[in-house]
Design a protein around this motif. Sequence first.
Motif, PDB file in Angstrom:
ATOM      1  N   THR A 259     -16.587   0.530  -3.233  1.00  0.00           N
ATOM      2  CA  THR A 259     -15.849  -0.554  -2.597  1.00  0.00           C
ATOM      3  C   THR A 259     -14.497  -0.794  -3.244  1.00  0.00           C
ATOM      4  OG1 THR A 259     -17.063  -2.110  -4.005  1.00  0.00           O
ATOM      5  CG2 THR A 259     -17.912  -1.745  -1.796  1.00  0.00           C
ATOM      6  N   ALA A 260     -14.305  -0.332  -4.468  1.00  0.00           N
ATOM      7  CA  ALA A 260     -13.006  -0.526  -5.118  1.00  0.00           C
ATOM      8  C   ALA A 260     -12.002   0.540  -4.718  1.00  0.00           C
ATOM      9  CB  ALA A 260     -13.171  -0.532  -6.638  1.00  0.00           C
ATOM     10  N   GLN A 261     -12.484   1.617  -4.104  1.00  0.00           N
ATOM     11  CA  GLN A 261     -11.591   2.689  -3.706  1.00  0.00           C
ATOM     12  C   GLN A 261     -11.189   2.494  -2.251  1.00  0.00           C
ATOM     13  OE1 GLN A 261     -10.096   5.109  -5.142  1.00  0.00           O
ATOM     14  NE2 GLN A 261     -10.968   4.988  -7.182  1.00  0.00           N
ATOM     15  N   PRO A 262      -9.935   2.158  -1.980  1.00  0.00           N
ATOM     16  CA  PRO A 262      -9.530   2.006  -0.586  1.00  0.00           C
ATOM     17  C   PRO A 262      -9.448   3.352   0.110  1.00  0.00           C
ATOM     18  CG  PRO A 262      -7.637   1.769  -2.027  1.00  0.00           C
ATOM     19  CD  PRO A 262      -8.845   1.889  -2.916  1.00  0.00           C
ATOM     20  N   SER A 263      -9.480   3.321   1.421  1.00  0.00           N
ATOM     21  CA  SER A 263      -9.342   4.550   2.198  1.00  0.00           C
ATOM     22  C   SER A 263      -7.937   5.111   2.025  1.00  0.00           C
ATOM     23  CB  SER A 263      -9.606   4.257   3.671  1.00  0.00           C
ATOM     24  OG  SER A 263      -8.607   3.393   4.191  1.00  0.00           O
ATOM     25  N   PRO A 264      -7.744   6.385   2.298  1.00  0.00           N
ATOM     26  CA  PRO A 264      -6.406   6.973   2.131  1.00  0.00           C
ATOM     27  C   PRO A 264      -5.330   6.239   2.926  1.00  0.00           C
ATOM     28  CG  PRO A 264      -8.042   8.700   2.407  1.00  0.00           C
ATOM     29  CD  PRO A 264      -8.755   7.409   2.652  1.00  0.00           C
ATOM     30  N   GLU A 265      -5.669   5.774   4.134  1.00  0.00           N
ATOM     31  CA  GLU A 265      -4.672   5.070   4.929  1.00  0.00           C
ATOM     32  C   GLU A 265      -4.308   3.733   4.294  1.00  0.00           C
ATOM     33  OE1 GLU A 265      -3.912   3.589   9.538  1.00  0.00           O
ATOM     34  OE2 GLU A 265      -5.694   4.768   9.018  1.00  0.00           O
ATOM     35  N   VAL A 266      -5.323   3.024   3.778  1.00  0.00           N
ATOM     36  CA  VAL A 266      -5.060   1.757   3.089  1.00  0.00           C
ATOM     37  C   VAL A 266      -4.242   2.005   1.829  1.00  0.00           C
ATOM     38  CG1 VAL A 266      -6.141  -0.152   1.840  1.00  0.00           C
ATOM     39  CG2 VAL A 266      -7.084   0.593   4.029  1.00  0.00           C
ATOM     40  N   LEU A 267      -4.582   3.061   1.104  1.00  0.00           N
ATOM     41  CA  LEU A 267      -3.849   3.363  -0.126  1.00  0.00           C
ATOM     42  C   LEU A 267      -2.393   3.672   0.159  1.00  0.00           C
ATOM     43  CD1 LEU A 267      -4.222   3.629  -3.157  1.00  0.00           C
ATOM     44  CD2 LEU A 267      -4.757   6.046  -2.830  1.00  0.00           C
ATOM     45  N   ARG A 268      -2.102   4.338   1.269  1.00  0.00           N
ATOM     46  CA  ARG A 268      -0.710   4.606   1.635  1.00  0.00           C
ATOM     47  C   ARG A 268       0.036   3.294   1.915  1.00  0.00           C
ATOM     48  NH1 ARG A 268      -3.006   9.091   4.383  1.00  0.00           N
ATOM     49  NH2 ARG A 268      -3.166   7.860   6.304  1.00  0.00           N
ATOM     50  N   ILE A 269      -0.637   2.366   2.552  1.00  0.00           N
ATOM     51  CA  ILE A 269      -0.006   1.065   2.819  1.00  0.00           C
ATOM     52  C   ILE A 269       0.293   0.341   1.517  1.00  0.00           C
ATOM     53  CG2 ILE A 269      -0.409  -1.220   3.806  1.00  0.00           C
ATOM     54  CD1 ILE A 269      -2.006   0.136   6.032  1.00  0.00           C
ATOM     55  N   LEU A 270      -0.677   0.333   0.609  1.00  0.00           N
ATOM     56  CA  LEU A 270      -0.491  -0.363  -0.666  1.00  0.00           C
ATOM     57  C   LEU A 270       0.597   0.300  -1.499  1.00  0.00           C
ATOM     58  CD1 LEU A 270      -4.218  -1.103  -1.627  1.00  0.00           C
ATOM     59  CD2 LEU A 270      -2.626  -2.501  -0.293  1.00  0.00           C
ATOM     60  N   ASP A 271       0.639   1.615  -1.495  1.00  0.00           N
ATOM     61  CA  ASP A 271       1.683   2.321  -2.249  1.00  0.00           C
ATOM     62  C   ASP A 271       3.073   2.040  -1.680  1.00  0.00           C
ATOM     63  OD1 ASP A 271      -0.055   3.421  -4.054  1.00  0.00           O
ATOM     64  OD2 ASP A 271      -0.326   5.291  -2.949  1.00  0.00           O
ATOM     65  N   SER A 272       3.180   1.939  -0.381  1.00  0.00           N
ATOM     66  CA  SER A 272       4.492   1.651   0.209  1.00  0.00           C
ATOM     67  C   SER A 272       4.963   0.252  -0.169  1.00  0.00           C
ATOM     68  CB  SER A 272       4.417   1.792   1.735  1.00  0.00           C
ATOM     69  OG  SER A 272       3.573   0.792   2.299  1.00  0.00           O
ATOM     70  N   ILE A 273       4.036  -0.704  -0.226  1.00  0.00           N
ATOM     71  CA  ILE A 273       4.393  -2.056  -0.661  1.00  0.00           C
ATOM     72  C   ILE A 273       4.861  -2.033  -2.108  1.00  0.00           C
ATOM     73  CG2 ILE A 273       3.471  -4.353  -1.120  1.00  0.00           C
ATOM     74  CD1 ILE A 273       1.585  -3.962   1.252  1.00  0.00           C
ATOM     75  N   HIS A 274       4.132  -1.322  -2.955  1.00  0.00           N
ATOM     76  CA  HIS A 274       4.485  -1.252  -4.376  1.00  0.00           C
ATOM     77  C   HIS A 274       5.832  -0.567  -4.575  1.00  0.00           C
ATOM     78  CE1 HIS A 274       3.723   0.467  -8.597  1.00  0.00           C
ATOM     79  NE2 HIS A 274       4.012  -0.805  -8.727  1.00  0.00           N
ATOM     80  N   ASP A 275       6.078   0.494  -3.827  1.00  0.00           N
ATOM     81  CA  ASP A 275       7.346   1.209  -3.968  1.00  0.00           C
ATOM     82  C   ASP A 275       8.536   0.337  -3.592  1.00  0.00           C
ATOM     83  OD1 ASP A 275       5.844   3.337  -4.725  1.00  0.00           O
ATOM     84  OD2 ASP A 275       6.017   4.429  -2.831  1.00  0.00           O
ATOM     85  N   SER A 276       8.367  -0.513  -2.604  1.00  0.00           N
ATOM     86  CA  SER A 276       9.476  -1.374  -2.178  1.00  0.00           C
ATOM     87  C   SER A 276       9.655  -2.570  -3.098  1.00  0.00           C
ATOM     88  CB  SER A 276       9.241  -1.857  -0.741  1.00  0.00           C
ATOM     89  OG  SER A 276       8.068  -2.655  -0.667  1.00  0.00           O
ATOM     90  N   GLU A 277       8.566  -3.089  -3.659  1.00  0.00           N
ATOM     91  CA  GLU A 277       8.658  -4.274  -4.511  1.00  0.00           C
ATOM     92  C   GLU A 277       9.003  -3.922  -5.954  1.00  0.00           C
ATOM     93  OE1 GLU A 277       8.571  -7.328  -3.670  1.00  0.00           O
ATOM     94  OE2 GLU A 277       7.711  -7.370  -1.667  1.00  0.00           O
ATOM     95  N   GLU A 278       8.448  -2.844  -6.461  1.00  0.00           N
ATOM     96  CA  GLU A 278       8.686  -2.438  -7.848  1.00  0.00           C
ATOM     97  C   GLU A 278       9.037  -0.951  -7.885  1.00  0.00           C
ATOM     98  OE1 GLU A 278       6.179  -4.647 -10.989  1.00  0.00           O
ATOM     99  OE2 GLU A 278       4.785  -4.332  -9.337  1.00  0.00           O
ATOM    100  N   PRO A 279      10.216  -0.595  -7.417  1.00  0.00           N
ATOM    101  CA  PRO A 279      10.570   0.834  -7.360  1.00  0.00           C
ATOM    102  C   PRO A 279      10.621   1.501  -8.721  1.00  0.00           C
ATOM    103  CG  PRO A 279      12.486  -0.564  -6.916  1.00  0.00           C
ATOM    104  CD  PRO A 279      11.294  -1.467  -6.924  1.00  0.00           C
ATOM    105  N   GLY A 280      10.874   0.733  -9.774  1.00  0.00           N
ATOM    106  CA  GLY A 280      10.949   1.338 -11.097  1.00  0.00           C
ATOM    107  C   GLY A 280       9.614   1.739 -11.676  1.00  0.00           C
ATOM    108  N   PHE A 281       8.516   1.313 -11.042  1.00  0.00           N
ATOM    109  CA  PHE A 281       7.184   1.625 -11.557  1.00  0.00           C
ATOM    110  C   PHE A 281       6.325   2.300 -10.490  1.00  0.00           C
ATOM    111  CE2 PHE A 281       8.741  -2.108 -13.823  1.00  0.00           C
ATOM    112  CZ  PHE A 281       8.636  -1.677 -15.141  1.00  0.00           C
ATOM    113  N   ALA A 282       6.983   3.051  -9.617  1.00  0.00           N
ATOM    114  CA  ALA A 282       6.246   3.705  -8.536  1.00  0.00           C
ATOM    115  C   ALA A 282       5.255   4.728  -9.069  1.00  0.00           C
ATOM    116  CB  ALA A 282       7.232   4.370  -7.578  1.00  0.00           C
ATOM    117  N   HIS A 283       5.467   5.223 -10.300  1.00  0.00           N
ATOM    118  CA  HIS A 283       4.576   6.244 -10.850  1.00  0.00           C
ATOM    119  C   HIS A 283       3.298   5.653 -11.413  1.00  0.00           C
ATOM    120  CE1 HIS A 283       6.723   4.598 -14.275  1.00  0.00           C
ATOM    121  NE2 HIS A 283       5.787   5.089 -15.057  1.00  0.00           N
TER     122      HIS A 283
END
Length: 1160
Positions: A259-283
């Motif tokens: 249950t802690a592992q989101p689906s690949p599609e959900v993970l892509r959504i979360l990563d896109s949010i993180h990349d836009s909000e904190e671009p310096g820590f995208a890694h």
Amino acid sequence: MDHGLHRRSHTLQSLKTAEANVADIPSSPTSSSPAGSDADWRFSLHAFTKTRRSLSNREPVVLGTSPGSRSSHSRKLSKSRNLSTSSIGALTHRGSAFSDDSGQLSAPDVLSRAASPSSVDWQSQKVEAVTPLESDTHLLRTKTPYLVVTSEYLVKAKSRSDVCKLFPSIAEKPAAEPGTSLPEPTLAVPLSSIVAVFVAESTRPSFGIEVWWKSPNGLFFQQATFFFNLPRERDQQMHHISRGVRANQHGEGEGECETAQPSPEVLRILDSIHDSEEPGFAHRKLEVFPVVPRAGMRKEYIKKAEDSSKKPQETPSFYLVVGTYLCYFVVIHQSKSGEATHQHKTFGLVTLEKFRGDWVVHEERFNISFRNPMAARVTLELASCHYRRIIRVFGLADRYLKPVWPQMWQSAEIFHVAGLKEPQYLVPREDFGSVRRTLDAYMAACNCAPVEWEINWKTKFPPEFRVLPAKDGSRYTPLQLLAVLRALRYNDYFHSLSFRDVDLGPLWDAQDPYSSTRGAVAYLSRTCVTLDPDEVEILQQSSLLHQEFHALAFCSETIQQIDFTNCTPSGSSNTGRLREAAPNLQFLTPILNLLRSDITKCSNLILAHNPLLRSDLEDVVETLKTGRIHTLDVSSCGLCEVELRSLIGPLLDRPQPLQSLNLSENPGRLPADFLPQMLYNLPQIRELNMRGSLQAGWDTTTTLIPFEILDRLECLEELDISGFKVNYATIRDLGEFLHNKASGERGAYAAKFRKLVLNHCGITGSEAAKLCRAIGYNSDMHLSLSGNPLEDGIEDLVDVIRASKVPAGLYLELIEFKEESNYDLLIRALAETESVSLLSLAGTAPTPSLDTIHQTCSSEMVETLEYLFSHNKSIRYLDLSGFSGKLEDGQLARGFARALAGLTENTTMTHLKIRNQNLHDDVGTLGRVLSLNQSLRVLDCQGNDFNLTSIKFLVSNLKQNDRIIDFPFTDAERAAIWNNILKGLHKSTAATCPTKGSAAADKLGKAQEVMLLDVLNRQFDEIDEHLRRNRLILEEAAGQLLDFEMSADSLEDMEDTWLGLDPEEAEQGPRSSDTTPTTTEHRGLRRPTVRSSYIHMDTSLPAPYHVRHGMDGLESPTETLDPASEVSTPPEMVGEKVPEDLSFKQMMAEFREVGFDTAS
């Protein structure tokens, strides 16, 4: 009567059967947890009758016990309710926004798509618990639905008979023969897909639980609510469900649970949010937790069900995502077109105000409150089966971003988690007290632009955190200032702070209307000193500026000095308006209060260029009387004579431990005869600046400071009495004092005297020579004699200079020579001296003739200056700038720049400042110096009326120089050069285009302007490129990164920078020093200042907040206890009480009315 007895007997038998069914299942404290709504205990007589009817119609259920075991139970109804309440319940004591029927399941239910009867062998499933559900009173049915918990599934069946057929082990019957059809469950949910299980927060007077799980596609959630007949049944079933969910999670080992592992599609959504909000820590890896919104949050994210069907409700999915500086609450829902869309809210991790929860076995609800400065609190009311990992992750993140804050503050004010032992988080730290990490986190939370700052070691109390004015000249916003102040609150690295020239006006009289808790102000120091409630209340009512500087002075055990120079709104030029707007300096009052109470170490205050009002002055005087102020700078504070007398009153009464006092540049004047008595009471004084603060009124034959008084000042290092005409007796006593200091004959002298400033004191050349002879050769001392008539007796001074009996630093500025020959004598003596390393002749020149335009520098003067440049072997810092004012000029005549040719042979000078000397006409000589000189590191030649031709010539020569690393052209200077170019363009246009003003002429002029501006900008770009090349060469030679952003407007500033190193010393590479501040990566070469752009945060950790299963401290001792074991009462919300449970008393009375014993 018989009928009544029969009814009571039948009801009693049903109750005994129910007790037998759950006798082997331990009770849970969750029944008493106020994490659920207190409405669970509100019953009416009608509700009780309905419960009785349900009990009377129930068929016996066996759960691993023999029928005889049921007879051992007594005929008593006991209420196993722990009356303690949880912090969650106190915070969420309100009804849900959901309809009561929206999540309830009863026949006809549908089978969830999460499981299929054909794919699951139900007979092989291990049954953990079976509990009857409350019957649906809206349907005329006699069968009661059941909820079954197996090792892998949560199953709902229509009736007891279906349960027995699906799970024959319960009824102790043989399994059905192959081929026999089995009933289908109405709902089957894999435990591994469950997101949260918690007490239903409903206004309905029933005992329910909510179960949320992931839909098979992994994008959305599903939800169902189950209602039970008794609270004990509900708690026991919730206990078994939670235990089964945890077993499935921990079964994954060190990896993440399903249950802690989101689906690949959900993970892509979360990563896109993180990349836009904190671009310096995208890694960096995100910490992702599926959660369920509760209580009031559902109104915003979940629509009310419109149909009354009893089916699982599909809802959006919800995730709590933790980044580096920010966390996100993400909602993924289905659009009308069927695609997954999302929305999110962002919160700063350092703005976490409260985390309320419970560490008990299955209390999965928790509340997280964030509050930005000057903003309302935002609370996330959530539930998740991963609540323990969420608690740990937020605790670790709070510790990581504020590593130097006392951990007891975390436990006392932020994390209110009942049953959790105080954790010990070990997080990596960074250089400078991790200030970059904490400050950047506050900036990200407040969503504001970065603030300019640096760390300075060239100060009295190093290291110093220095906030710099914005590069664009704008004022910082309130949030920017608050971010800096709160990042520094508990920092234990810095010993002094500087806000020099930073306008604190945005926080003037600012209030935080949403600050209501004690934790909003600093009431607890690092050493556990606590303010009493009255002091806290006063602090809460004060302005933000007052609160923040109280926090800096109170919480830190290292800060000893704060520099407030020119920090008031609009500076000191608007004193009248400030007197009307504010009663005092709001940053000063809290520090003085703490000093008088002796609970701060910040005893050094620099208040220069701030209007010191009467109330402030009275506070300062009262604090001076306590002897707890060690440094006081009130220069240019607008003090009149009466106020100055009041200020020095305590210094005249008795000895004081004051070490530094600056009363200069105030309108008022003190009688000179006050000075001896004041110095007598200041035996520890190190720095005294009385520039422009003394007036005559005493016998002109008497010395200003008797030698007997000076001789007592063993710690004195700097003295400035500029602006007061000294007599021979004063020169004599000063000379004797300087001789003793320079020679070190008195072993009692604890400190070396470093600087004597006697500007505009009427000192002649002969008197200056006496002072120089008393000092002799001194490589550590500076002497300033600017503005004095040194031409009178210049021969004596020249002899002393030529004999090298002068200090290392010599300031001879703004001196006018009536005879050019006397000026030549001075220059030749300076060329031959071997003791002076810093020389300032700014504004010093022969008297100009009336025809300044056509006046040219004589050949004798050019030869003399060239001799200085070519033959002197000691001067490293030289300021030969000119001065041009409305009333007087101090410039050398045109053509003197030919003397710069001597620099081609100079191998000593590293810094040359030669502003405002009309170098445009002789730029050829300056260009040749650039191409041939191999010692200069800094050349400042601004204000010399350069045009495009001059700049191009200098750039071409700079290209051949690999030593110059600073060739400044400020924005103002570049604008001035462009204006010179435009003037020349307009003159040439007027000469070639007689039809001025025509469209063709204007178009041609605009085109030429664009072309010339482009050429000029390219020239400046080339200068920057050449400087970057040279700086890289120096860094490679030094073996470390260097800060090249430091400004040096004066020679003294130049000497204070690392640029003062000898070229050979810099190129020798790193050197070790016990007293030299260094960084982790680059050690060795001493840098008195480091800009924020050169301080980087360590981003090598891929997941700084990751908490693995099995991490030390993750499990609680309560995990091994029986669910009915006593759990400590969690802290209640301040000011909020749980109402008395009258409904429970009413229910017990109704039971007694029908003959049940409720004594136990």
